[in-house]
Design a protein around this motif. Structure first.
Motif, short mmCIF file in Angstrom:
data_model
loop_
_atom_site.label_atom_id
_atom_site.label_comp_id
_atom_site.label_asym_id
_atom_site.label_seq_id
_atom_site.Cartn_x
_atom_site.Cartn_y
_atom_site.Cartn_z
N GLU A 33 -6.15 11.12 0.53
CA GLU A 33 -5.16 10.23 1.12
C GLU A 33 -5.70 8.82 1.30
O GLU A 33 -6.89 8.62 1.50
CB GLU A 33 -4.71 10.77 2.47
CG GLU A 33 -4.00 12.10 2.35
CD GLU A 33 -3.51 12.62 3.68
OE1 GLU A 33 -3.68 11.93 4.71
OE2 GLU A 33 -2.96 13.73 3.69
N MET A 34 -4.78 7.85 1.24
CA MET A 34 -5.11 6.45 1.49
C MET A 34 -4.16 5.93 2.58
O MET A 34 -3.00 6.30 2.61
CB MET A 34 -4.89 5.59 0.24
CG MET A 34 -5.83 5.86 -0.87
SD MET A 34 -5.63 4.69 -2.25
CE MET A 34 -4.01 5.12 -2.86
N ARG A 35 -4.68 5.08 3.42
CA ARG A 35 -3.85 4.37 4.40
C ARG A 35 -4.00 2.89 4.09
O ARG A 35 -5.12 2.37 4.02
CB ARG A 35 -4.31 4.67 5.82
CG ARG A 35 -3.47 3.98 6.86
CD ARG A 35 -3.92 4.40 8.25
NE ARG A 35 -3.19 3.70 9.25
CZ ARG A 35 -2.03 4.09 9.77
NH1 ARG A 35 -1.51 5.21 9.39
NH2 ARG A 35 -1.42 3.37 10.68
N ILE A 36 -2.87 2.21 3.91
CA ILE A 36 -2.87 0.81 3.50
C ILE A 36 -2.31 -0.04 4.64
O ILE A 36 -1.25 0.26 5.18
CB ILE A 36 -2.02 0.62 2.23
CG1 ILE A 36 -2.63 1.42 1.08
CG2 ILE A 36 -1.89 -0.85 1.88
CD1 ILE A 36 -1.74 1.54 -0.12
N VAL A 37 -3.05 -1.08 4.99
CA VAL A 37 -2.60 -2.05 5.99
C VAL A 37 -2.66 -3.42 5.33
O VAL A 37 -3.75 -3.88 4.95
CB VAL A 37 -3.47 -2.02 7.26
CG1 VAL A 37 -3.01 -3.06 8.26
CG2 VAL A 37 -3.48 -0.62 7.87
N PHE A 38 -1.50 -4.05 5.17
CA PHE A 38 -1.47 -5.36 4.53
C PHE A 38 -2.02 -6.43 5.47
O PHE A 38 -1.81 -6.36 6.69
CB PHE A 38 -0.04 -5.71 4.11
CG PHE A 38 0.45 -4.85 2.99
CD1 PHE A 38 0.05 -5.09 1.69
CD2 PHE A 38 1.30 -3.78 3.24
CE1 PHE A 38 0.50 -4.29 0.66
CE2 PHE A 38 1.76 -2.98 2.21
CZ PHE A 38 1.35 -3.23 0.92
N CYS A 39 -2.70 -7.42 4.91
CA CYS A 39 -3.28 -8.50 5.70
C CYS A 39 -2.21 -9.43 6.26
O CYS A 39 -2.42 -10.06 7.30
CB CYS A 39 -4.30 -9.28 4.86
SG CYS A 39 -5.71 -8.26 4.38
N GLU A 40 -1.06 -9.54 5.59
CA GLU A 40 0.07 -10.32 6.06
C GLU A 40 1.31 -9.44 5.98
O GLU A 40 1.37 -8.54 5.13
CB GLU A 40 0.26 -11.58 5.20
CG GLU A 40 -0.90 -12.55 5.33
CD GLU A 40 -0.64 -13.85 4.58
OE1 GLU A 40 0.48 -14.07 4.10
OE2 GLU A 40 -1.59 -14.65 4.50
N PRO A 47 9.55 5.37 0.76
CA PRO A 47 8.88 6.60 0.31
C PRO A 47 9.28 6.91 -1.12
O PRO A 47 10.43 6.70 -1.53
CB PRO A 47 9.41 7.66 1.28
CG PRO A 47 9.77 6.89 2.51
CD PRO A 47 10.30 5.57 2.00
N GLY A 48 8.32 7.38 -1.88
CA GLY A 48 8.56 7.70 -3.28
C GLY A 48 8.11 6.61 -4.23
O GLY A 48 7.90 6.87 -5.41
N GLN A 49 7.97 5.38 -3.72
CA GLN A 49 7.44 4.30 -4.56
C GLN A 49 5.94 4.53 -4.75
O GLN A 49 5.30 5.28 -4.01
CB GLN A 49 7.66 2.94 -3.91
CG GLN A 49 9.08 2.47 -3.95
CD GLN A 49 9.24 1.11 -3.30
OE1 GLN A 49 9.51 1.04 -2.11
NE2 GLN A 49 9.05 0.06 -4.07
N ILE A 66 3.93 6.76 -2.16
CA ILE A 66 4.05 6.43 -0.75
C ILE A 66 4.86 7.52 -0.04
O ILE A 66 5.92 7.93 -0.50
CB ILE A 66 4.74 5.06 -0.58
CG1 ILE A 66 3.86 3.97 -1.21
CG2 ILE A 66 5.04 4.77 0.88
CD1 ILE A 66 4.53 2.63 -1.33
N VAL A 67 4.31 8.00 1.08
CA VAL A 67 4.99 8.99 1.92
C VAL A 67 5.14 8.39 3.30
O VAL A 67 4.35 7.54 3.72
CB VAL A 67 4.23 10.32 1.98
CG1 VAL A 67 4.15 10.98 0.61
CG2 VAL A 67 2.85 10.16 2.55
N PRO A 68 6.16 8.82 4.07
CA PRO A 68 6.32 8.30 5.41
C PRO A 68 5.10 8.61 6.27
O PRO A 68 4.48 9.67 6.12
CB PRO A 68 7.55 9.03 5.95
CG PRO A 68 8.26 9.55 4.75
CD PRO A 68 7.20 9.77 3.71
N GLU A 69 4.77 7.70 7.17
CA GLU A 69 3.63 7.91 8.06
C GLU A 69 3.88 9.16 8.89
O GLU A 69 4.99 9.39 9.37
CB GLU A 69 3.45 6.70 8.96
CG GLU A 69 2.13 6.67 9.66
CD GLU A 69 1.86 5.34 10.33
OE1 GLU A 69 0.84 5.26 11.02
OE2 GLU A 69 2.65 4.40 10.16
N GLY A 70 2.85 9.98 9.05
CA GLY A 70 2.96 11.19 9.83
C GLY A 70 3.41 12.39 9.04
O GLY A 70 3.57 13.47 9.57
N SER A 71 3.62 12.23 7.73
CA SER A 71 4.05 13.36 6.89
C SER A 71 2.88 14.18 6.43
O SER A 71 1.81 13.75 6.28
CB SER A 71 4.80 12.86 5.66
OG SER A 71 5.99 12.25 6.05
#
Length: 71
Positions: A33-40, A47-49, A66-71
């Motif tokens: 799994e990856m968690r992505i946090v954009f800088c801006e 979800p699905g993209q 991409i899956v919803p957070e917490g899934s």
């Protein structure tokens, strides 16, 4: 992952929309799994993209659906 996260550069770019320019982001990995946090702030991807992670030189490092957070 196309390249192990331990070999990723410090600065990463992420693209979540086909014609969007890749933008700076922090990417944390945990197993597959990856968690992505954009800088801006960015528009929230649906979800699905697909999210693609790039080096500043344009090398594809990883990608995933991409899956919803917490899934």
């Amino acid at each position: 992952y196309l390249r192990p996260p331990s070999r990723w550069p410090d600065h990463l770019l992420v693209q979540t929309v086909y014609r969007q320019k890749a933008v700076p982001a922090l990417v944390r990995t945990s197993g597959p799994e990856m968690r992505i946090v954009f800088c801006e702030p960015q528009p929230r991807p649906c979800p699905g993209q697909v999210a693609a992670v790039y080096s500043p030189e344009g090398q594809v490092l990883a990608g995933g659906v991409i899956v919803p957070e917490g899934s």
